[in-house]
Design a protein around this motif. Structure first.
Motif, PDB file in Angstrom:
ATOM      1  N   SER A  39       0.858  -1.174   0.000  1.00 45.69           N
ATOM      2  CA  SER A  39       0.000   0.000   0.000  1.00 45.69           C
ATOM      3  C   SER A  39       0.898   1.229   0.000  1.00 45.69           C
ATOM      4  N   PHE A  40       0.313   2.322  -0.444  1.00 45.17           N
ATOM      5  CA  PHE A  40       1.080   3.552  -0.502  1.00 45.17           C
ATOM      6  C   PHE A  40       1.192   4.192   0.882  1.00 45.17           C
ATOM      7  N   LYS A  41       2.258   4.922   1.089  1.00 47.02           N
ATOM      8  CA  LYS A  41       2.353   5.787   2.250  1.00 47.02           C
ATOM      9  C   LYS A  41       3.185   7.010   1.861  1.00 47.02           C
ATOM     10  N   ILE A  42       3.033   8.065   2.626  1.00 48.06           N
ATOM     11  CA  ILE A  42       3.788   9.275   2.360  1.00 48.06           C
ATOM     12  C   ILE A  42       5.234   9.048   2.762  1.00 48.06           C
ATOM     13  N   ALA A  43       6.153   9.372   1.866  1.00 46.86           N
ATOM     14  CA  ALA A  43       7.573   9.178   2.153  1.00 46.86           C
ATOM     15  C   ALA A  43       7.994  10.072   3.316  1.00 46.86           C
ATOM     16  N   PHE A  44       8.856   9.541   4.177  1.00 48.45           N
ATOM     17  CA  PHE A  44       9.336  10.311   5.323  1.00 48.45           C
ATOM     18  C   PHE A  44      10.073  11.568   4.869  1.00 48.45           C
ATOM     19  N   SER A  45      10.702  11.495   3.685  1.00 47.53           N
ATOM     20  CA  SER A  45      11.459  12.639   3.161  1.00 47.53           C
ATOM     21  C   SER A  45      10.576  13.652   2.433  1.00 47.53           C
ATOM     22  N   ASP A  46       9.263  13.373   2.313  1.00 41.62           N
ATOM     23  CA  ASP A  46       8.369  14.292   1.608  1.00 41.62           C
ATOM     24  C   ASP A  46       8.393  15.671   2.274  1.00 41.62           C
ATOM     25  N   LYS A  47       8.478  16.714   1.459  1.00 37.96           N
ATOM     26  CA  LYS A  47       8.628  18.068   1.985  1.00 37.96           C
ATOM     27  C   LYS A  47       7.426  18.487   2.827  1.00 37.96           C
ATOM     28  N   THR A  48       6.222  18.159   2.374  1.00 42.12           N
ATOM     29  CA  THR A  48       5.030  18.540   3.126  1.00 42.12           C
ATOM     30  C   THR A  48       4.951  17.775   4.431  1.00 42.12           C
ATOM     31  N   PHE A  49       5.261  16.481   4.387  1.00 40.30           N
ATOM     32  CA  PHE A  49       5.244  15.654   5.589  1.00 40.30           C
ATOM     33  C   PHE A  49       6.238  16.193   6.612  1.00 40.30           C
ATOM     34  N   GLN A  50       7.437  16.545   6.151  1.00 44.44           N
ATOM     35  CA  GLN A  50       8.436  17.065   7.078  1.00 44.44           C
ATOM     36  C   GLN A  50       8.057  18.453   7.584  1.00 44.44           C
ATOM     37  N   SER A  51       7.344  19.234   6.768  1.00 46.09           N
ATOM     38  CA  SER A  51       6.875  20.535   7.241  1.00 46.09           C
ATOM     39  C   SER A  51       5.897  20.370   8.399  1.00 46.09           C
ATOM     40  N   ALA A  52       5.055  19.317   8.318  1.00 47.50           N
ATOM     41  CA  ALA A  52       4.111  19.052   9.399  1.00 47.50           C
ATOM     42  C   ALA A  52       4.848  18.686  10.681  1.00 47.50           C
ATOM     43  N   ILE A  53       5.959  17.952  10.534  1.00 43.23           N
ATOM     44  CA  ILE A  53       6.737  17.533  11.695  1.00 43.23           C
ATOM     45  C   ILE A  53       7.447  18.722  12.342  1.00 43.23           C
ATOM     46  N   ARG A  54       7.867  19.678  11.530  1.00 40.91           N
ATOM     47  CA  ARG A  54       8.747  20.740  12.040  1.00 40.91           C
ATOM     48  C   ARG A  54       8.054  22.078  12.264  1.00 40.91           C
ATOM     49  N   THR A  55       6.743  22.177  12.052  1.00 43.69           N
ATOM     50  CA  THR A  55       6.042  23.451  12.176  1.00 43.69           C
ATOM     51  C   THR A  55       5.294  23.544  13.504  1.00 43.69           C
ATOM     52  N   LYS A  56       5.466  24.673  14.204  1.00 44.82           N
ATOM     53  CA  LYS A  56       4.762  24.938  15.463  1.00 44.82           C
ATOM     54  C   LYS A  56       4.231  26.372  15.434  1.00 44.82           C
ATOM     55  N   PRO A  57       3.180  26.669  16.217  1.00 43.08           N
ATOM     56  CA  PRO A  57       2.663  28.043  16.271  1.00 43.08           C
ATOM     57  C   PRO A  57       3.725  29.019  16.789  1.00 43.08           C
ATOM     58  N   THR A  58       3.579  30.270  16.408  1.00 45.66           N
ATOM     59  CA  THR A  58       4.590  31.275  16.737  1.00 45.66           C
ATOM     60  C   THR A  58       4.726  31.533  18.237  1.00 45.66           C
ATOM     61  N   CYS A  59       3.710  31.168  19.035  1.00 48.57           N
ATOM     62  CA  CYS A  59       3.797  31.402  20.476  1.00 48.57           C
ATOM     63  C   CYS A  59       4.899  30.566  21.124  1.00 48.57           C
ATOM     64  N   TRP A  60       5.405  29.545  20.405  1.00 50.23           N
ATOM     65  CA  TRP A  60       6.477  28.703  20.935  1.00 50.23           C
ATOM     66  C   TRP A  60       7.865  29.131  20.434  1.00 50.23           C
ATOM     67  N   ALA A  61       7.944  30.243  19.739  1.00 49.63           N
ATOM     68  CA  ALA A  61       9.194  30.627  19.084  1.00 49.63           C
ATOM     69  C   ALA A  61      10.340  30.843  20.073  1.00 49.63           C
ATOM     70  N   TYR A  62       9.997  31.194  21.328  1.00 46.05           N
ATOM     71  CA  TYR A  62      11.062  31.448  22.313  1.00 46.05           C
ATOM     72  C   TYR A  62      11.916  30.201  22.574  1.00 46.05           C
ATOM     73  N   GLU A  63      11.388  29.001  22.225  1.00 46.71           N
ATOM     74  CA  GLU A  63      12.130  27.769  22.503  1.00 46.71           C
ATOM     75  C   GLU A  63      13.338  27.575  21.584  1.00 46.71           C
ATOM     76  N   GLU A  64      13.333  28.240  20.422  1.00 40.13           N
ATOM     77  CA  GLU A  64      14.437  28.100  19.463  1.00 40.13           C
ATOM     78  C   GLU A  64      14.730  26.607  19.213  1.00 40.13           C
ATOM     79  N   GLU A  65      13.688  25.877  18.896  1.00 39.81           N
ATOM     80  CA  GLU A  65      13.763  24.407  18.870  1.00 39.81           C
ATOM     81  C   GLU A  65      14.369  23.841  17.582  1.00 39.81           C
TER      82      GLU A  65
END
Length: 457
Positions: A175-201
């Motif tokens: 069956s198909f799955k989204i590749a771990f290296s997919d740009k959109t998939f990785q954007s979902a992993i690495r995106t957080k709301p701006t209120c957390w910006a102080y963490e410099e994560e």
């Protein structure tokens, strides 16, 4: 938060293309059975025109695909793979991702308050090291702070299919799955709301959560402003016994004349490593064996070795871990892949043939066998296995693609090859369109082509 349900709305076009590919493959297979007067999964070829007639009366892809699924379920007892599950399973796929969160700064007081028991804990510092995950752009990423949902690439998702079989012989990656290296998939992993910006994560991520090696070299320990002396001594001793390199020691102190906290060298400036980096430890300080990886984690690490082209180490690990279960389908499949990638195509063919005997008529296994045969220049045998795989229910665009290419190489039926290549194109194979374009251009250059006839009039 990023909602995977939005991905389904954004990528409807991809779903429709995948469904269209399934229908196209079905129609090609039925026409082939009619032409060759052979049964289609036991259905008499005389009954097949009626099936095509009903299919032609469907007015859209959705109803056509539902009819195709009903026919396939009726004639072979197995439901066809549903492209919609690619997006329905995104929640599960995201929830399986392992995330190790870090910060680029150890001076943010809110981090000490939130994550170090109000300054009573410690901060561990890492340094990049060759061969470690901190050096991988796929595994180590800076968090993006945004209040907008990540936008999908205009090209849609990068879809992949991994091949394996479970201990019962059932293919669990057909069956198909989204590749771990997919740009959109990785954007979902690495995106957080701006209120957390102080963490410099920054994030170290793996497709599967679990126990892994440190992603880099532990290079420093910073004690919090209120860290008790016993805690400091405990971690100094722990680092001295277990970390095979010097670890610099710091503490957080209040800056004179203000409330700001700053990092300053501790009274003991660094640890003294008891062993060298090349010691190759297999047990911890207390003599306990290092925890074994799960099957999924082991497979992931073997694939990492293959990606680095460290075939010798991959095969060593597979042989070492298969002594207790020499007939494990999962380990056999990994070994066959490793042998093929290392250039031992005879060895790969032997293992894939063993898997095929254990679990006959699995399209994934037939496809892998055909790859080994092709590498051994056994073209006709590869074609027969690919035809068989293509007639079975599958979602792998590489099967019709390789079939078309092998037919062309062998000087076979070009029209049939173009048909299966077009199916591969609709299923999303990245090279199918280029091969079809090349074929059409070659036909136009032939002296007896229709275009040349018209031009000569």
């Amino acid at each position: 938060m990023f909602s995977p349900s939005n991905w389904r709305k954004l990528d409807k076009k991809k779903t429709l293309e995948m469904k269209s590919a399934g229908i196209a493959g079905f129609v090609i297979a039925v026409h082939k059975s009619i032409k060759e007067r052979t049964p289609f999964f036991g259905v008499n070829p005389d009954e097949l025109p009626h099936i095509l007639e009903i299919l032609s009366q469907k007015t859209d892809i959705a109803s056509s695909y539902e009819y195709y699924k009903d026919v396939m379920l009726r004639v072979n007892g197995h439901p066809s793979s549903n492209p919609d599950t690619l997006f329905e399973n995104l929640d599960d796929q995201l929830n399986q991702v392992g995330i190790f969160s870090l910060s680029s700064s150890c001076s943010v007081q809110l981090l000490w308050a939130h994550y170090a028991e109000d300054h009573k804990g410690i901060c561990i510092g890492f340094s990049p090291e060759e061969g470690k995950k901190f050096c991988s752009t796929e595994n180590f990423m800076k968090v993006i702070y945004s209040d907008e949902i990540p936008r999908m690439s205009d090209e849609g998702f990068n879809v992949q299919m991994s091949m394996s079989v479970d201990e019962s012989g059932r293919p669990y990656t057909s069956s198909f799955k989204i590749a771990f290296s997919d740009k959109t998939f990785q954007s979902a992993i690495r995106t957080k709301p701006t209120c957390w910006a102080y963490e410099e994560e920054w994030r170290y991520v793996e497709p599967l959560g679990g126990d892994y090696e440190w992603p880099g070299r532990i290079s420093e320990i910073v004690f919090g402003l209120k860290c008790p002396q016993k805690v400091r001594e405990h971690y100094i001793n722990l680092a001295t016994r277990n970390i095979p390199n010097e670890v610099l020691l710091y503490e957080m102190v209040k800056q004179e004349g203000g409330n700001k906290v700053v990092r300053t060298p501790y009274k003991i400036e660094k640890t003294t490593p008891p062993i060298s980096l090349a010691s190759g430890k297999t047990v911890d300080q207390d003599g306990n064996k290092i925890k074994q990886l799960s099957v999924e984690q082991f497979a992931h690490e073997v694939m990492r070795l293959l990606e680095k082209r460290d075939f010798e180490e991959a095969l060593y690990q597979l042989d070492s871990n298969s002594s207790d279960s020499p007939d494990s389908p999962h380990l056999l499949n990994l070994k066959a892949m490793a042998l093929g990638m290392s250039g031992d195509h005879e060895g790969a063919l032997d293992v894939f043939s063993k898997l095929n005997n254990m679990f006959p008529d699995q399209p994934d296994i037939l496809y892998q066998q055909s790859c080994a045969l092709s590498a051994l220049l056994r073209n006709s045998e590869a074609i027969e296995l690919l035809k068989k795989a293509n007639e079975l229910d599958h979602n792998d665009p590489s099967i019709p693609f390789n079939l078309g290419v092998e037919i062309i190489r062998g000087g076979g039926d070009i029209e049939y090859a173009k048909g299966v290549l077009n199916t591969s194109r609709l299923m999303g194979h990245p090279r199918a369109a280029l091969v079809l374009k090349s074929l059409n251009e070659q036909e136009l250059l032939k002296p007896n082509s229709q275009v040349n006839k018209d031009a000569s009039r």
